[in-house]
Design an enzyme around this catalytic site. Structure first.
Site, PDB file in Angstrom:
ATOM      1  N   ASP A   2       0.801  -1.229   0.000  1.00 55.57           N
ATOM      2  CA  ASP A   2       0.000   0.000   0.000  1.00 55.57           C
ATOM      3  C   ASP A   2       0.833   1.277   0.000  1.00 55.57           C
ATOM      4  O   ASP A   2       0.388   2.322   0.457  1.00 55.57           O
ATOM      5  CB  ASP A   2      -0.906  -0.003   1.229  1.00 55.57           C
ATOM      6  CG  ASP A   2      -0.126  -0.259   2.517  1.00 55.57           C
ATOM      7  OD1 ASP A   2       1.090  -0.022   2.504  1.00 55.57           O
ATOM      8  OD2 ASP A   2      -0.733  -0.703   3.511  1.00 55.57           O
ATOM      9  N   HIS A  50       6.267   4.859  13.127  1.00 57.96           N
ATOM     10  CA  HIS A  50       6.619   5.744  12.011  1.00 57.96           C
ATOM     11  C   HIS A  50       5.433   6.265  11.212  1.00 57.96           C
ATOM     12  O   HIS A  50       5.603   7.040  10.274  1.00 57.96           O
ATOM     13  CB  HIS A  50       7.558   5.012  11.041  1.00 57.96           C
ATOM     14  CG  HIS A  50       6.854   3.952  10.240  1.00 57.96           C
ATOM     15  ND1 HIS A  50       6.620   2.697  10.727  1.00 57.96           N
ATOM     16  CD2 HIS A  50       6.307   3.982   8.999  1.00 57.96           C
ATOM     17  CE1 HIS A  50       5.981   1.989   9.820  1.00 57.96           C
ATOM     18  NE2 HIS A  50       5.765   2.735   8.762  1.00 57.96           N
ATOM     19  N   GLU A 102      -2.092   5.160   3.250  1.00 50.46           N
ATOM     20  CA  GLU A 102      -2.041   3.775   2.771  1.00 50.46           C
ATOM     21  C   GLU A 102      -3.419   3.159   2.496  1.00 50.46           C
ATOM     22  O   GLU A 102      -3.568   2.350   1.582  1.00 50.46           O
ATOM     23  CB  GLU A 102      -1.284   2.887   3.761  1.00 50.46           C
ATOM     24  CG  GLU A 102       0.214   3.147   3.845  1.00 50.46           C
ATOM     25  CD  GLU A 102       0.580   4.303   4.763  1.00 50.46           C
ATOM     26  OE1 GLU A 102      -0.337   4.925   5.361  1.00 50.46           O
ATOM     27  OE2 GLU A 102       1.774   4.603   4.895  1.00 50.46           O
ATOM     28  N   ARG A 127       2.398   8.116   9.410  1.00 50.70           N
ATOM     29  CA  ARG A 127       2.104   9.547   9.219  1.00 50.70           C
ATOM     30  C   ARG A 127       0.989  10.031  10.125  1.00 50.70           C
ATOM     31  O   ARG A 127       1.035  11.146  10.639  1.00 50.70           O
ATOM     32  CB  ARG A 127       1.691   9.809   7.759  1.00 50.70           C
ATOM     33  CG  ARG A 127       2.882  10.019   6.888  1.00 50.70           C
ATOM     34  CD  ARG A 127       2.572  10.231   5.422  1.00 50.70           C
ATOM     35  NE  ARG A 127       3.829  10.067   4.725  1.00 50.70           N
ATOM     36  CZ  ARG A 127       4.730  11.023   4.550  1.00 50.70           C
ATOM     37  NH1 ARG A 127       4.496  12.246   4.948  1.00 50.70           N
ATOM     38  NH2 ARG A 127       5.873  10.767   3.951  1.00 50.70           N
ATOM     39  N   GLU A 133      -0.328  -8.971  -1.459  1.00 51.37           N
ATOM     40  CA  GLU A 133      -0.869  -8.461  -0.175  1.00 51.37           C
ATOM     41  C   GLU A 133      -2.061  -7.531  -0.451  1.00 51.37           C
ATOM     42  O   GLU A 133      -2.148  -6.404   0.061  1.00 51.37           O
ATOM     43  CB  GLU A 133       0.187  -7.724   0.659  1.00 51.37           C
ATOM     44  CG  GLU A 133      -0.195  -7.528   2.113  1.00 51.37           C
ATOM     45  CD  GLU A 133       0.787  -6.644   2.873  1.00 51.37           C
ATOM     46  OE1 GLU A 133       0.792  -5.413   2.689  1.00 51.37           O
ATOM     47  OE2 GLU A 133       1.574  -7.201   3.652  1.00 51.37           O
ATOM     48  N   HIS A 155      12.900   5.322  12.866  1.00 52.47           N
ATOM     49  CA  HIS A 155      12.738   5.597  11.431  1.00 52.47           C
ATOM     50  C   HIS A 155      13.429   6.928  11.081  1.00 52.47           C
ATOM     51  O   HIS A 155      13.318   7.894  11.845  1.00 52.47           O
ATOM     52  CB  HIS A 155      11.239   5.662  11.119  1.00 52.47           C
ATOM     53  CG  HIS A 155      10.901   5.668   9.664  1.00 52.47           C
ATOM     54  ND1 HIS A 155      11.178   6.740   8.846  1.00 52.47           N
ATOM     55  CD2 HIS A 155      10.314   4.732   8.874  1.00 52.47           C
ATOM     56  CE1 HIS A 155      10.763   6.467   7.608  1.00 52.47           C
ATOM     57  NE2 HIS A 155      10.231   5.250   7.607  1.00 52.47           N
TER      58      HIS A 155
HETATM   59  C1  UD1 Z   1       6.582   4.617   3.684  1.00 48.89           C
HETATM   60  C2  UD1 Z   1       5.187   4.098   3.341  1.00 48.89           C
HETATM   61  C3  UD1 Z   1       4.587   3.350   4.524  1.00 48.89           C
HETATM   62  C4  UD1 Z   1       5.522   2.289   5.039  1.00 48.89           C
HETATM   63  C5  UD1 Z   1       6.882   2.892   5.310  1.00 48.89           C
HETATM   64  C6  UD1 Z   1       7.820   1.784   5.709  1.00 48.89           C
HETATM   65  C7  UD1 Z   1       3.901   5.571   1.845  1.00 48.89           C
HETATM   66  C8  UD1 Z   1       2.903   6.634   1.773  1.00 48.89           C
HETATM   67  N1  UD1 Z   1       4.293   5.214   3.069  1.00 48.89           N
HETATM   68  O1  UD1 Z   1       6.421   5.582   4.697  1.00 48.89           O
HETATM   69  O2  UD1 Z   1       3.374   2.743   4.118  1.00 48.89           O
HETATM   70  O3  UD1 Z   1       4.978   1.791   6.233  1.00 48.89           O
HETATM   71  O4  UD1 Z   1       7.375   3.521   4.114  1.00 48.89           O
HETATM   72  O5  UD1 Z   1       8.896   2.247   6.447  1.00 48.89           O
HETATM   73  O6  UD1 Z   1       4.335   5.077   0.842  1.00 48.89           O
HETATM   74  N2  UD1 Z   1      13.941   8.348   4.893  1.00 48.89           N
HETATM   75  C9  UD1 Z   1      15.325   8.326   4.841  1.00 48.89           C
HETATM   76  N3  UD1 Z   1      15.944   7.169   4.411  1.00 48.89           N
HETATM   77  C10 UD1 Z   1      15.261   6.074   4.041  1.00 48.89           C
HETATM   78  C11 UD1 Z   1      13.861   6.096   4.104  1.00 48.89           C
HETATM   79  C12 UD1 Z   1      13.216   7.250   4.506  1.00 48.89           C
HETATM   80  O7  UD1 Z   1      15.987   9.286   5.180  1.00 48.89           O
HETATM   81  O8  UD1 Z   1      15.890   5.067   3.658  1.00 48.89           O
HETATM   82  C13 UD1 Z   1      13.266   9.576   5.336  1.00 48.89           C
HETATM   83  C14 UD1 Z   1      13.351  10.671   4.272  1.00 48.89           C
HETATM   84  O9  UD1 Z   1      13.470  11.909   4.918  1.00 48.89           O
HETATM   85  C15 UD1 Z   1      11.988  10.545   3.576  1.00 48.89           C
HETATM   86  C16 UD1 Z   1      11.105  10.222   4.767  1.00 48.89           C
HETATM   87  O10 UD1 Z   1      11.885   9.322   5.570  1.00 48.89           O
HETATM   88  O11 UD1 Z   1      11.603  11.719   2.899  1.00 48.89           O
HETATM   89  C17 UD1 Z   1       9.763   9.635   4.454  1.00 48.89           C
HETATM   90  O12 UD1 Z   1       9.854   8.507   3.608  1.00 48.89           O
HETATM   91  P1  UD1 Z   1       8.501   7.961   2.849  1.00 48.89           P
HETATM   92  O13 UD1 Z   1       8.823   6.737   2.110  1.00 48.89           O
HETATM   93  O14 UD1 Z   1       7.871   9.062   2.088  1.00 48.89           O
HETATM   94  O15 UD1 Z   1       7.523   7.663   4.040  1.00 48.89           O
HETATM   95  P2  UD1 Z   1       7.560   6.557   5.166  1.00 48.89           P
HETATM   96  O16 UD1 Z   1       7.024   7.201   6.390  1.00 48.89           O
HETATM   97  O17 UD1 Z   1       8.865   5.881   5.216  1.00 48.89           O
HETATM   98  N1  UDP Z   2      12.258  -3.911  10.144  1.00 46.07           N
HETATM   99  C1  UDP Z   2      13.645  -4.029  10.012  1.00 46.07           C
HETATM  100  N2  UDP Z   2      14.436  -3.173  10.714  1.00 46.07           N
HETATM  101  C2  UDP Z   2      13.932  -2.217  11.544  1.00 46.07           C
HETATM  102  C3  UDP Z   2      12.516  -2.106  11.666  1.00 46.07           C
HETATM  103  C4  UDP Z   2      11.711  -2.959  10.936  1.00 46.07           C
HETATM  104  O1  UDP Z   2      14.137  -4.898   9.297  1.00 46.07           O
HETATM  105  O2  UDP Z   2      14.720  -1.487  12.149  1.00 46.07           O
HETATM  106  C5  UDP Z   2      11.408  -4.802   9.339  1.00 46.07           C
HETATM  107  C6  UDP Z   2      10.330  -5.537  10.091  1.00 46.07           C
HETATM  108  O3  UDP Z   2      10.791  -6.785  10.563  1.00 46.07           O
HETATM  109  C7  UDP Z   2       9.223  -5.677   9.054  1.00 46.07           C
HETATM  110  C8  UDP Z   2       9.393  -4.460   8.192  1.00 46.07           C
HETATM  111  O4  UDP Z   2      10.701  -3.960   8.438  1.00 46.07           O
HETATM  112  O5  UDP Z   2       9.453  -6.801   8.213  1.00 46.07           O
HETATM  113  C9  UDP Z   2       8.347  -3.447   8.547  1.00 46.07           C
HETATM  114  O6  UDP Z   2       8.661  -2.237   7.989  1.00 46.07           O
HETATM  115  P1  UDP Z   2       7.951  -0.891   8.426  1.00 46.07           P
HETATM  116  O7  UDP Z   2       7.491  -0.995   9.842  1.00 46.07           O
HETATM  117  O8  UDP Z   2       8.883   0.190   8.074  1.00 46.07           O
HETATM  118  O9  UDP Z   2       6.739  -0.790   7.416  1.00 46.07           O
HETATM  119  P2  UDP Z   2       5.223  -1.291   7.473  1.00 46.07           P
HETATM  120  O10 UDP Z   2       5.220  -2.752   7.634  1.00 46.07           O
HETATM  121  O11 UDP Z   2       4.563  -0.567   8.604  1.00 46.07           O
HETATM  122  O12 UDP Z   2       4.672  -0.834   6.184  1.00 46.07           O
END
Ligand code: UD1
Ligand code: UDP
Length: 379
Positions: free
Chosen positions: A103, A219, A139, A221, A125, A252
């Site tokens: 999602d 993490h 999501e 939003r 999924e 995160h």
């Molecule tokens: C995204 C997904 C969420 C998922 C999450 C997993 C959407 C809308 N959300 O949210 O469903 O649960 O990923 O973790 O797609 N950032 C870094 N390095 C990284 C990753 C992220 O610095 O490797 C920081 C950056 O500032 C980036 C911010 O996190 O702009 C947000 O990343 P984004 O993918 O937009 O949102 P998530 O909250 O990670």
């Molecule tokens: N995870 C990881 N390292 C971390 C935190 C989470 O490998 O420090 C793994 C966790 O086991 C799961 C996945 O990341 O498989 C979940 O990711 P996240 O919570 O970012 O996203 P969501 O599932 O909420 O979309």
């Protein structure tokens, strides 16, 4: 003479940490059949370090990397960049099918682009719903829209199948497979055994013999701001009130998350704020924890396989199966309620045992095999 069937061109597109984890077993399974599938991999890099860490772990080499991540990005930028950049990849590849997962905004934008190019879409999924358009945000809408763009829907549970049927998705295009996250977890558990000594050394600062470990992630939003502050205050109160616990929290990298977490929880005894972990280390901590406090989706699915009760710090979950199985509880983001529920699990043995003995409703580790078997027939 039997007609030789054409090799099916599959492109797998993903962009974030959980997508790699959940797609890796599918990619590995597809690659077992080079005479049937020609597999290409495109990462949007909606995540960067968190994605790269997982790509290395699963030894996945992308054919395309859209490299779109920016610091503190919003869904506007992610949607627009994925949509614009994926077009060329899809036009040049002309795949028979695009596979997306879950999602995220990568999932929605890739599905939309595929639809514009009239390329078939397989959604892994599929069917998870809270029915509240803002929870989780964005999501819930990402996955609902993806369902209506996709052609084949791989659902983890019967409930997810029913959700799709209610929305008018055709029964013949829905396939009950289980969740591939369980496949990934089982695969990674083997590495924990092999690297136990190294992992014990890495986490030697934890006093696991004396204290109970609480693993935390947050993490989402919709939890930015006050809800996340309340979560942090609950963690602070928990270590103050219970001298027998330690909390480890891989934070995160989103500045909206680490900014708040650092401000409230920096330098507090028995709270360890650490960088996001590679999957092996995370699974090791999950295995060694007493319970998990999280707003993550994937962790709600994994923890029951390791017998760890999950307290879900959200108002709604799209994974009610975990709650029905007694593996998880919804505790919201109210400080008092989080503290109360954690302490209940610390001191009420009967409830703890009931939650830790629940069976995992999300899969048996064979989801990717089922998905690939179906793809052989439908593509
Ligand atoms: C995204 C997904 C969420 C998922 C999450 C997993 C959407 C809308 N959300 O949210 O469903 O649960 O990923 O973790 O797609 N950032 C870094 N390095 C990284 C990753 C992220 O610095 O490797 C920081 C950056 O500032 C980036 C911010 O996190 O702009 C947000 O990343 P984004 O993918 O937009 O949102 P998530 O909250 O990670
Ligand atoms: N995870 C990881 N390292 C971390 C935190 C989470 O490998 O420090 C793994 C966790 O086991 C799961 C996945 O990341 O498989 C979940 O990711 P996240 O919570 O970012 O996203 P969501 O599932 O909420 O979309």
């Amino acid at each position: 003479m039997q007609k030789k069937s054409k090799v099916k061109k599959v492109i797998v597109v993903f962009g974030t940490r959980p997508e790699v984890i959940k797609m890796a077993p599918v990619i590995r399974e597809l690659q077992k059949y080079p005479k049937i599938f020609k597999v290409s991999i495109c990462v949007t890099a909606q995540h960067r370090e968190m994605l790269d860490e997982m790509l290395n772990l699963f030894k996945i080499k992308p054919d395309y990397d859209l490299n779109i991540m920016e610091n503190n990005q919003s869904p506007f930028e992610v949607t627009a960049k994925v949509l614009m950049n994926i077009r060329e990849v899809l036009e040049c590849q002309c795949p028979d099918i695009v596979l997306v997962q879950g999602d995220t905004t990568t999932t929605l934008a890739t599905s939309l682009a595929s639809f514009y190019l009239k390329i078939k879409i397989g959604h892994i999924e599929a069917g998870l719903r809270t029915t509240d358009k803002y929870k989780p945000f964005p999501e819930e809408i990402n996955r609902r829209l993806t369902s209506h763009l996709a052609d084949f829907h791989f659902v983890p549970t019967q409930k997810a199948k029913e959700n799709l049927l209610t929305e008018g998705i055709k029964k013949d295009n829905i396939f009950l497979t289980g969740n591939t996250v369980i496949d990934a977890l089982f695969y990674i558990l083997k590495f924990i055994k092999k690297s136990k000594k190294k992992l014990d050394e890495r986490f030697c600062f934890l006093n696991l013999k004396k204290n109970k470990l609480i693993l935390v992630t947050a993490h989402r939003r919709e939890n930015f701001g006050k809800p996340l502050e309340n979560i942090c205050l609950a963690l602070k109160q928990l270590v103050e009130r219970n001298k027998n616990i330690e909390i480890i929290y891989p934070v995160h990298p989103n500045p909206n998350v680490w900014g708040v977490v650092r401000k409230i929880l920096k330098d507090i005894t028995r709270i360890y704020l650490i960088k996001p972990l590679d999957y092996i280390s995370f699974a090791y901590l999950l295995h060694n924890s007493h319970l998990v406090l999280t707003d993550s989706g994937g962790i709600q699915e994994e923890a029951p396989s390791l017998g760890k009760p999950v307290l879900v710090m959200r108002e709604k979950t799209e994974r009610p199966e975990a709650i029905e199985a007694s593996a998880a509880r919804l505790v919201g983001t109210d400080t008092v309620n989080i503290v109360k529920n954690v302490e209940m699990l610390l001191y009420n043995r009967k409830i703890y045992i009931k939650m830790s003995k629940a069976t995992n409703p999300f899969g048996d580790g064979k989801a990717s095999r089922r998905i690939v078997r179906i793809l052989k027939n439908v593509v």
